[in-house]
Scaffold this motif. Structure first.
Motif, PDB file in Angstrom:
ATOM      1  N   GLN A  81       0.843  -1.199   0.000  1.00 49.49           N
ATOM      2  CA  GLN A  81       0.000   0.000   0.000  1.00 49.49           C
ATOM      3  C   GLN A  81       0.882   1.253   0.000  1.00 49.49           C
ATOM      4  OE1 GLN A  81      -3.653   0.286   1.963  1.00 49.49           O
ATOM      5  NE2 GLN A  81      -4.055  -1.905   2.013  1.00 49.49           N
ATOM      6  N   LEU A  82       1.622   1.388  -1.089  1.00 52.38           N
ATOM      7  CA  LEU A  82       2.526   2.518  -1.290  1.00 52.38           C
ATOM      8  C   LEU A  82       1.718   3.770  -1.614  1.00 52.38           C
ATOM      9  CD1 LEU A  82       5.689   3.053  -1.705  1.00 52.38           C
ATOM     10  CD2 LEU A  82       5.162   2.919  -4.131  1.00 52.38           C
ATOM     11  N   LYS A  83       2.195   4.932  -1.146  1.00 51.24           N
ATOM     12  CA  LYS A  83       1.454   6.176  -1.365  1.00 51.24           C
ATOM     13  C   LYS A  83       1.258   6.479  -2.848  1.00 51.24           C
ATOM     14  CE  LYS A  83       2.624   8.559   2.944  1.00 51.24           C
ATOM     15  NZ  LYS A  83       3.285   9.763   3.540  1.00 51.24           N
ATOM     16  N   SER A  84       2.247   6.106  -3.669  1.00 53.60           N
ATOM     17  CA  SER A  84       2.143   6.389  -5.104  1.00 53.60           C
ATOM     18  C   SER A  84       0.978   5.648  -5.744  1.00 53.60           C
ATOM     19  CB  SER A  84       3.441   5.997  -5.812  1.00 53.60           C
ATOM     20  OG  SER A  84       4.507   6.779  -5.357  1.00 53.60           O
ATOM     21  N   GLY A  85       0.671   4.450  -5.260  1.00 54.12           N
ATOM     22  CA  GLY A  85      -0.389   3.655  -5.870  1.00 54.12           C
ATOM     23  C   GLY A  85      -1.689   3.669  -5.112  1.00 54.12           C
ATOM     24  N   VAL A  86      -1.620   3.853  -3.802  1.00 56.05           N
ATOM     25  CA  VAL A  86      -2.810   3.772  -2.955  1.00 56.05           C
ATOM     26  C   VAL A  86      -3.020   5.117  -2.275  1.00 56.05           C
ATOM     27  CG1 VAL A  86      -3.897   2.597  -1.000  1.00 56.05           C
ATOM     28  CG2 VAL A  86      -2.439   1.313  -2.581  1.00 56.05           C
ATOM     29  N   THR A  87      -4.119   5.774  -2.597  1.00 55.21           N
ATOM     30  CA  THR A  87      -4.392   7.106  -2.045  1.00 55.21           C
ATOM     31  C   THR A  87      -5.000   7.032  -0.655  1.00 55.21           C
ATOM     32  OG1 THR A  87      -6.563   7.098  -3.147  1.00 55.21           O
ATOM     33  CG2 THR A  87      -4.717   8.123  -4.318  1.00 55.21           C
ATOM     34  N   TYR A  92      -9.641  -3.245   3.907  1.00 52.23           N
ATOM     35  CA  TYR A  92     -10.625  -3.913   3.053  1.00 52.23           C
ATOM     36  C   TYR A  92     -10.872  -3.214   1.719  1.00 52.23           C
ATOM     37  CZ  TYR A  92     -11.512  -6.239   7.478  1.00 52.23           C
ATOM     38  OH  TYR A  92     -11.365  -6.927   8.647  1.00 52.23           O
ATOM     39  N   GLU A  93     -10.965  -1.869   1.719  1.00 50.81           N
ATOM     40  CA  GLU A  93     -11.257  -1.157   0.479  1.00 50.81           C
ATOM     41  C   GLU A  93     -10.310   0.023   0.314  1.00 50.81           C
ATOM     42  OE1 GLU A  93     -15.328  -0.057   0.132  1.00 50.81           O
ATOM     43  OE2 GLU A  93     -16.085  -2.099   0.293  1.00 50.81           O
ATOM     44  N   PRO A  94      -9.055  -0.244  -0.029  1.00 48.49           N
ATOM     45  CA  PRO A  94      -8.107   0.868  -0.227  1.00 48.49           C
ATOM     46  C   PRO A  94      -8.458   1.676  -1.464  1.00 48.49           C
ATOM     47  CG  PRO A  94      -7.129  -1.215  -0.897  1.00 48.49           C
ATOM     48  CD  PRO A  94      -8.445  -1.554  -0.264  1.00 48.49           C
ATOM     49  N   GLY A  95      -8.171   2.985  -1.409  1.00 49.38           N
ATOM     50  CA  GLY A  95      -8.384   3.838  -2.573  1.00 49.38           C
ATOM     51  C   GLY A  95      -7.194   3.768  -3.502  1.00 49.38           C
ATOM     52  N   ILE A  96      -7.428   3.490  -4.783  1.00 49.24           N
ATOM     53  CA  ILE A  96      -6.353   3.355  -5.766  1.00 49.24           C
ATOM     54  C   ILE A  96      -6.165   4.675  -6.507  1.00 49.24           C
ATOM     55  CG2 ILE A  96      -5.492   2.025  -7.725  1.00 49.24           C
ATOM     56  CD1 ILE A  96      -5.881   0.392  -5.184  1.00 49.24           C
ATOM     57  N   ASN A  97      -4.929   5.099  -6.658  1.00 52.63           N
ATOM     58  CA  ASN A  97      -4.631   6.305  -7.423  1.00 52.63           C
ATOM     59  C   ASN A  97      -5.229   6.203  -8.826  1.00 52.63           C
ATOM     60  OD1 ASN A  97      -2.749   7.703  -9.506  1.00 52.63           O
ATOM     61  ND2 ASN A  97      -2.288   8.734  -7.578  1.00 52.63           N
ATOM     62  N   ARG A  98      -5.811   7.282  -9.324  1.00 48.15           N
ATOM     63  CA  ARG A  98      -6.517   7.238 -10.611  1.00 48.15           C
ATOM     64  C   ARG A  98      -5.599   6.896 -11.773  1.00 48.15           C
ATOM     65  NH1 ARG A  98     -10.024  12.489 -11.485  1.00 48.15           N
ATOM     66  NH2 ARG A  98     -10.377  11.408 -13.453  1.00 48.15           N
ATOM     67  N   THR A  99      -4.388   7.416 -11.756  1.00 48.57           N
ATOM     68  CA  THR A  99      -3.435   7.097 -12.818  1.00 48.57           C
ATOM     69  C   THR A  99      -3.039   5.627 -12.762  1.00 48.57           C
ATOM     70  OG1 THR A  99      -2.574   9.359 -12.785  1.00 48.57           O
ATOM     71  CG2 THR A  99      -1.197   7.681 -13.819  1.00 48.57           C
ATOM     72  N   TYR A 100      -2.815   5.115 -11.558  1.00 45.20           N
ATOM     73  CA  TYR A 100      -2.456   3.703 -11.380  1.00 45.20           C
ATOM     74  C   TYR A 100      -3.616   2.806 -11.829  1.00 45.20           C
ATOM     75  CZ  TYR A 100      -0.222  -0.299  -9.037  1.00 45.20           C
ATOM     76  OH  TYR A 100       0.381  -1.501  -8.747  1.00 45.20           O
ATOM     77  N   GLN A 101      -4.844   3.218 -11.514  1.00 42.18           N
ATOM     78  CA  GLN A 101      -6.013   2.459 -11.949  1.00 42.18           C
ATOM     79  C   GLN A 101      -6.135   2.482 -13.472  1.00 42.18           C
ATOM     80  OE1 GLN A 101      -8.201   0.671  -9.909  1.00 42.18           O
ATOM     81  NE2 GLN A 101      -8.913  -0.085 -11.880  1.00 42.18           N
ATOM     82  N   ASP A 102      -5.838   3.639 -14.049  1.00 34.66           N
ATOM     83  CA  ASP A 102      -5.867   3.773 -15.509  1.00 34.66           C
ATOM     84  C   ASP A 102      -4.836   2.849 -16.156  1.00 34.66           C
ATOM     85  OD1 ASP A 102      -6.863   4.976 -17.873  1.00 34.66           O
ATOM     86  OD2 ASP A 102      -5.170   6.359 -17.936  1.00 34.66           O
ATOM     87  N   LEU A 103      -3.672   2.757 -15.546  1.00 29.53           N
ATOM     88  CA  LEU A 103      -2.615   1.851 -16.019  1.00 29.53           C
ATOM     89  C   LEU A 103      -3.095   0.395 -15.980  1.00 29.53           C
ATOM     90  CD1 LEU A 103       0.498   1.261 -16.639  1.00 29.53           C
ATOM     91  CD2 LEU A 103       0.722   1.028 -14.151  1.00 29.53           C
ATOM     92  N   ALA A 104      -3.712  -0.004 -14.875  1.00 35.87           N
ATOM     93  CA  ALA A 104      -4.194  -1.378 -14.728  1.00 35.87           C
ATOM     94  C   ALA A 104      -5.271  -1.697 -15.769  1.00 35.87           C
ATOM     95  CB  ALA A 104      -4.749  -1.584 -13.322  1.00 35.87           C
ATOM     96  N   GLU A 105      -6.179  -0.769 -16.015  1.00 41.99           N
ATOM     97  CA  GLU A 105      -7.225  -0.988 -17.012  1.00 41.99           C
ATOM     98  C   GLU A 105      -6.632  -1.117 -18.404  1.00 41.99           C
ATOM     99  OE1 GLU A 105      -9.935   2.224 -16.506  1.00 41.99           O
ATOM    100  OE2 GLU A 105     -10.676   1.508 -14.553  1.00 41.99           O
ATOM    101  N   HIS A 106      -5.562  -0.357 -18.670  1.00 47.06           N
ATOM    102  CA  HIS A 106      -4.911  -0.428 -19.980  1.00 47.06           C
ATOM    103  C   HIS A 106      -4.366  -1.828 -20.244  1.00 47.06           C
ATOM    104  CE1 HIS A 106      -2.752   1.185 -23.485  1.00 47.06           C
ATOM    105  NE2 HIS A 106      -1.715   0.455 -23.098  1.00 47.06           N
ATOM    106  N   TYR A 107      -3.850  -2.471 -19.185  1.00 41.68           N
ATOM    107  CA  TYR A 107      -3.276  -3.811 -19.337  1.00 41.68           C
ATOM    108  C   TYR A 107      -4.239  -4.925 -18.914  1.00 41.68           C
ATOM    109  CZ  TYR A 107       1.138  -1.564 -20.398  1.00 41.68           C
ATOM    110  OH  TYR A 107       2.120  -0.809 -21.002  1.00 41.68           O
ATOM    111  N   GLY A 108      -5.497  -4.575 -18.665  1.00 38.78           N
ATOM    112  CA  GLY A 108      -6.517  -5.586 -18.396  1.00 38.78           C
ATOM    113  C   GLY A 108      -6.317  -6.348 -17.109  1.00 38.78           C
TER     114      GLY A 108
END
Length: 219
Positions: A81-87, A92-108
């Motif tokens: 749960q690094l600050k760069s990836g987890v806001t 149970y429900e960590p907030g994911i950085n929007r850019t990091y989430q965008d990256l994950a969606e790009h790679y499915g």
């Protein structure tokens, strides 16, 4: 209890606590950099690279090069749960950085951060980090590097040796296990690599402009 990982399911991701160093050519000062480590769950196939810091752009760039090295992406990414990836760190429900989430969606893929204080959630990468420290950092400790490119060139060469090093208690090595288990099960990469996007909330000023990095944009 021994954890069983399905082929192509998880990639465990973390930064090493021990860090490599660069040397400033002019001053001779040692500059600490970071060691990014990623391990595929089923095969233990390992990727590592040095980054300047743990900021979001370096974090995202390391992931992009990671999937290119694996020639595919797993179904899940399990980072700390690094600050760069987890806001918003949460059990149970960590907030994911929007850019990091965008990256994950790009790679499915889907991001499921390890729970805070639960090392067993990412035991694979914990052991992978130790192996990288012993097999890579220890062998580079007497070398001097003046640039990140030089350091990563040596790390990439040692990665080949690491992944081809025979297992102690099992037949074969990480390379063979990767070719047999994870590689056929990884999701194919998109046609184009991810392009970093910086997402930042801004307020509209009274002159109907927003400011970003000392520039003003009309809205």
């Amino acid at each position: 209890m021994r954890q069983q990982h399905r082929a192509g399911e998880k990639t465990f991701i973390d930064f090493s606590g021990k860090r490599p160093h660069l040397v400033d050519r002019k001053t001779g000062e040692e500059i600490a950099v970071e060691l990014f480590v990623a391990v595929l769950g089923a095969s233990g196939y390992t990727y590592a690279e040095a980054t300047l810091n743990q900021k979001l752009d370096e974090w995202v760039g390391a992931h992009t090069r990671m999937v290119e090295y694996f020639a595919g992406s797993s179904e899940l990414w399990v980072p700390d749960q690094l600050k760069s990836g987890v806001t918003r760190p949460c059990r149970y429900e960590p907030g994911i950085n929007r850019t990091y989430q965008d990256l994950a969606e790009h790679y499915g893929t889907v991001i499921i951060p390890a729970r805070p204080g639960k090392a067993k959630d990412k035991a694979k990468v914990e052991s992978g980090v130790l192996v990288a420290q012993r097999w890579i950092l220890a062998r580079l400790r007497h070398h001097t590097f003046f640039s990140l490119a030089e350091l990563n060139q040596c790390i990439r060469a040692l990665l080949v040796e690491l992944n081809q090093k025979p297992f102690k208690q099992l037949p074969g090595n990480r390379q063979h296990a990767f070719e047999r288990l994870d590689r056929p099960a990884l999701r194919p990469l998109p046609q184009h690599p991810y392009r970093y996007v910086d997402i930042k909330p801004v307020k509209v000023n009274i002159d109907y402009h927003v400011q970003y990095q000392t520039h003003h944009y009309s809205v």
